[in-house]
Design an enzyme around this catalytic site. Structure first.
Site, PDB file in Angstrom:
ATOM      1  N   ASP A  77     -12.308 -10.196  -0.928  1.00 19.17           N
ATOM      2  CA  ASP A  77     -13.585 -10.327  -0.220  1.00 19.17           C
ATOM      3  C   ASP A  77     -14.560  -9.331  -0.848  1.00 19.17           C
ATOM      4  OD1 ASP A  77     -12.655  -7.961   1.038  1.00 19.17           O
ATOM      5  OD2 ASP A  77     -12.433  -8.893   2.999  1.00 19.17           O
ATOM      6  N   GLU A 128       0.807  -1.230   0.000  1.00 21.85           N
ATOM      7  CA  GLU A 128       0.000   0.000   0.000  1.00 21.85           C
ATOM      8  C   GLU A 128       0.840   1.280   0.000  1.00 21.85           C
ATOM      9  OE1 GLU A 128      -2.762  -0.608   3.271  1.00 21.85           O
ATOM     10  OE2 GLU A 128      -3.491  -2.475   2.399  1.00 21.85           O
ATOM     11  N   ASN A 150       2.157  -5.115  -3.136  1.00 15.46           N
ATOM     12  CA  ASN A 150       0.748  -5.446  -2.898  1.00 15.46           C
ATOM     13  C   ASN A 150      -0.034  -4.162  -2.631  1.00 15.46           C
ATOM     14  OD1 ASN A 150      -1.244  -7.592  -2.317  1.00 15.46           O
ATOM     15  ND2 ASN A 150      -1.130  -6.922  -0.177  1.00 15.46           N
ATOM     16  N   GLU A 167      -6.204 -10.727  -1.436  1.00 21.20           N
ATOM     17  CA  GLU A 167      -7.033 -10.481  -0.246  1.00 21.20           C
ATOM     18  C   GLU A 167      -8.515 -10.375  -0.613  1.00 21.20           C
ATOM     19  OE1 GLU A 167      -5.548  -7.188   2.130  1.00 21.20           O
ATOM     20  OE2 GLU A 167      -3.459  -7.673   1.681  1.00 21.20           O
ATOM     21  N   HIS A 219     -10.331  -6.194  -2.389  1.00 24.53           N
ATOM     22  CA  HIS A 219     -11.387  -5.865  -1.418  1.00 24.53           C
ATOM     23  C   HIS A 219     -12.484  -5.102  -2.160  1.00 24.53           C
ATOM     24  CE1 HIS A 219      -9.135  -7.224   2.039  1.00 24.53           C
ATOM     25  NE2 HIS A 219      -8.094  -6.508   1.666  1.00 24.53           N
TER      26      HIS A 219
HETATM   27  O1  9MR Z   1      -7.483  -8.127   8.482  1.00 23.22           O
HETATM   28  C1  9MR Z   1      -6.501  -7.348   9.132  1.00 23.22           C
HETATM   29  C2  9MR Z   1      -7.030  -6.859  10.461  1.00 23.22           C
HETATM   30  O2  9MR Z   1      -7.238  -7.943  11.349  1.00 23.22           O
HETATM   31  C3  9MR Z   1      -6.086  -5.852  11.071  1.00 23.22           C
HETATM   32  O3  9MR Z   1      -6.649  -5.295  12.240  1.00 23.22           O
HETATM   33  C4  9MR Z   1      -5.770  -4.773  10.068  1.00 23.22           C
HETATM   34  C5  9MR Z   1      -4.784  -3.784  10.634  1.00 23.22           C
HETATM   35  O4  9MR Z   1      -4.642  -2.696   9.867  1.00 23.22           O
HETATM   36  O5  9MR Z   1      -5.233  -5.338   8.890  1.00 23.22           O
HETATM   37  C6  9MR Z   1      -6.136  -6.179   8.250  1.00 23.22           C
HETATM   38  O6  9MR Z   1      -5.590  -6.686   7.044  1.00 23.22           O
HETATM   39  C7  9MR Z   1      -5.278  -5.737   6.049  1.00 23.22           C
HETATM   40  C8  9MR Z   1      -4.055  -6.233   5.317  1.00 23.22           C
HETATM   41  O7  9MR Z   1      -3.020  -6.494   6.205  1.00 23.22           O
HETATM   42  C9  9MR Z   1      -3.618  -5.265   4.240  1.00 23.22           C
HETATM   43  N1  9MR Z   1      -4.697  -4.932   3.354  1.00 23.22           N
HETATM   44  C10 9MR Z   1      -5.958  -4.536   3.971  1.00 23.22           C
HETATM   45  C11 9MR Z   1      -6.378  -5.562   5.003  1.00 23.22           C
HETATM   46  C12 9MR Z   1      -7.733  -5.190   5.615  1.00 23.22           C
HETATM   47  O8  9MR Z   1      -7.625  -4.011   6.335  1.00 23.22           O
END
Ligand code: 9MR
Length: 327
Positions: free
Chosen positions: A252, A144, A185, A250, A221
């Protein structure tokens, strides 16, 4: 799909069992899910569905800097180790997630002066990648780093090290495990848009400079409130043409709650388009979802009023989206 009418309202009812052939056996792509070490240890039904349906796992939080070294010099590899051990036992590959991210970054890292940050970043990458050397198929090296308009996100790494940190971290990761595929990513880069254009330009430049970058992770997402991303296949194809892999990392598809048959059908269509596009482009090697059950999903915490974003419901019954992928 079974639809019953109760009190005049059509309700979708999941069949109790998954399809006879698991998802992982109907495709030549890696098919994965994000996984949480705690549920893997404590919920046998969760573990059973994961083991049966998928052949890749991505630790949801267990490999992030904020988890592995929240306090400087004090490492906690317990969750990451458990997931890697599980993957080895069940013959699954692992996508390492993620080495360099502005979020879930310990305060002590963000506070470092520039000269020290560089060495600490290098040590972090080297330590983590070497620990799992030979056990990680692909790493999300940077996560990101772009804004929606295609400019670089103004993170502490950029502020203190300049944009060149990206090339450096790929080189350090490659030195630590030359066998792992190294990815950039990001989200909202499914279609062709200013952000994916910026990713494309950067990857092309890095490849020309000989920087060891192997792939682009397209998070996936999505929400049924917005249209399906335009030119998704063309986007995957242009990355293939510059010699890099792609992966849906990722996926969903969130729904304004409560779900109903029409919303679930739209969700199934979005999952299906993501899946079909990946199968239509030879270098799209992986389709991973961000969790597989609505029982455990990041979505309701971050998007109040939305949820039900996964392939399986809270009771681990496959939803229409699952049957769209595995009819
Ligand atoms: O699913 C993850 C969540 O449990 C955490 O709290 C969060 C922290 O920022 O990160 C989420 O996963 C993210 C991933 O690492 C990167 N892309 C977006 C995902 C959803 O926020």
């Amino acid at each position: 799909m079974a639809v019953v009418v109760a009190m005049g309202i059509a309700v979708w009812q999941a069949p109790a069992a998954a399809a006879s052939v698991p998802l992982k056996n109907i495709t030549n792509r890696y098919v994965g899910s994000a996984v949480a070490a705690t549920y893997l240890a404590s919920e046998s039904d969760y573990r059973a569905v994961l083991t049966r349906e998928f052949d890749n796992v991505t630790p949801e939080n267990e490999m992030k800097w904020g988890t592995v070294e929240a306090v400087r010099g004090q490492y906690d590899w317990s969750g990451a180790d458990a997931i890697v051990r599980y993957a080895q036992r069940t013959h699954k590959t692992v996508r390492g997630h993620t080495l360099v991210w502005h979020s879930q970054l310990p305060d002590w890292v963000a506070a470092l002066p520039a000269d020290e940050l560089r060495g600490v970043l290098r040590d972090h990458i080297t330590t983590e990648v070497k620990r799992y050397k030979g056990k990680i198929r692909a790493w999300d090296v940077v996560n990101e780093i772009f804004n929606e308009d295609g400019t670089r996100r103004d993170t502490v790494f950029r502020q203190k090290l300049g944009d060149g940190f990206v090339a450096d971290v790929f080189r350090w990761a490659h030195a630590a495990d030359p066998g792992a595929k190294l990815y950039l990513n990001d989200y909202n880069i499914e279609g062709v848009n200013p952000k994916s254009d910026a990713v494309y330009d950067l990857v092309k430049t890095l490849r020309r400079q000989g920087v060891p970058i192997d792939g682009v992770g397209i998070q996936g997402h999505l929400s049924i409130q917005y249209g399906f991303p335009g030119e998704y296949r063309a986007n995957l194809a242009r990355f293939a043409r510059i010699g890099v892999e792609t992966a849906v990392t990722e996926a969903d598809v969130r729904i304004p709650t409560p779900p109903d048959p029409a919303k679930l059908a739209t969700q199934a269509s979005y999952f299906g388009q993501l899946w079909d596009g990946c199968h239509a482009v030879s270098r799209c090697v992986e389709f991973t979802t961000w969790g597989f059950t609505d029982r455990h999903s990041w979505v309701p915490d971050v998007f109040p009023g939305e949820g039900a974003a996964c392939l399986f419901d809270e009771n681990l019954h496959p939803k229409p989206a699952y049957y769209r992928l595995n009819p």
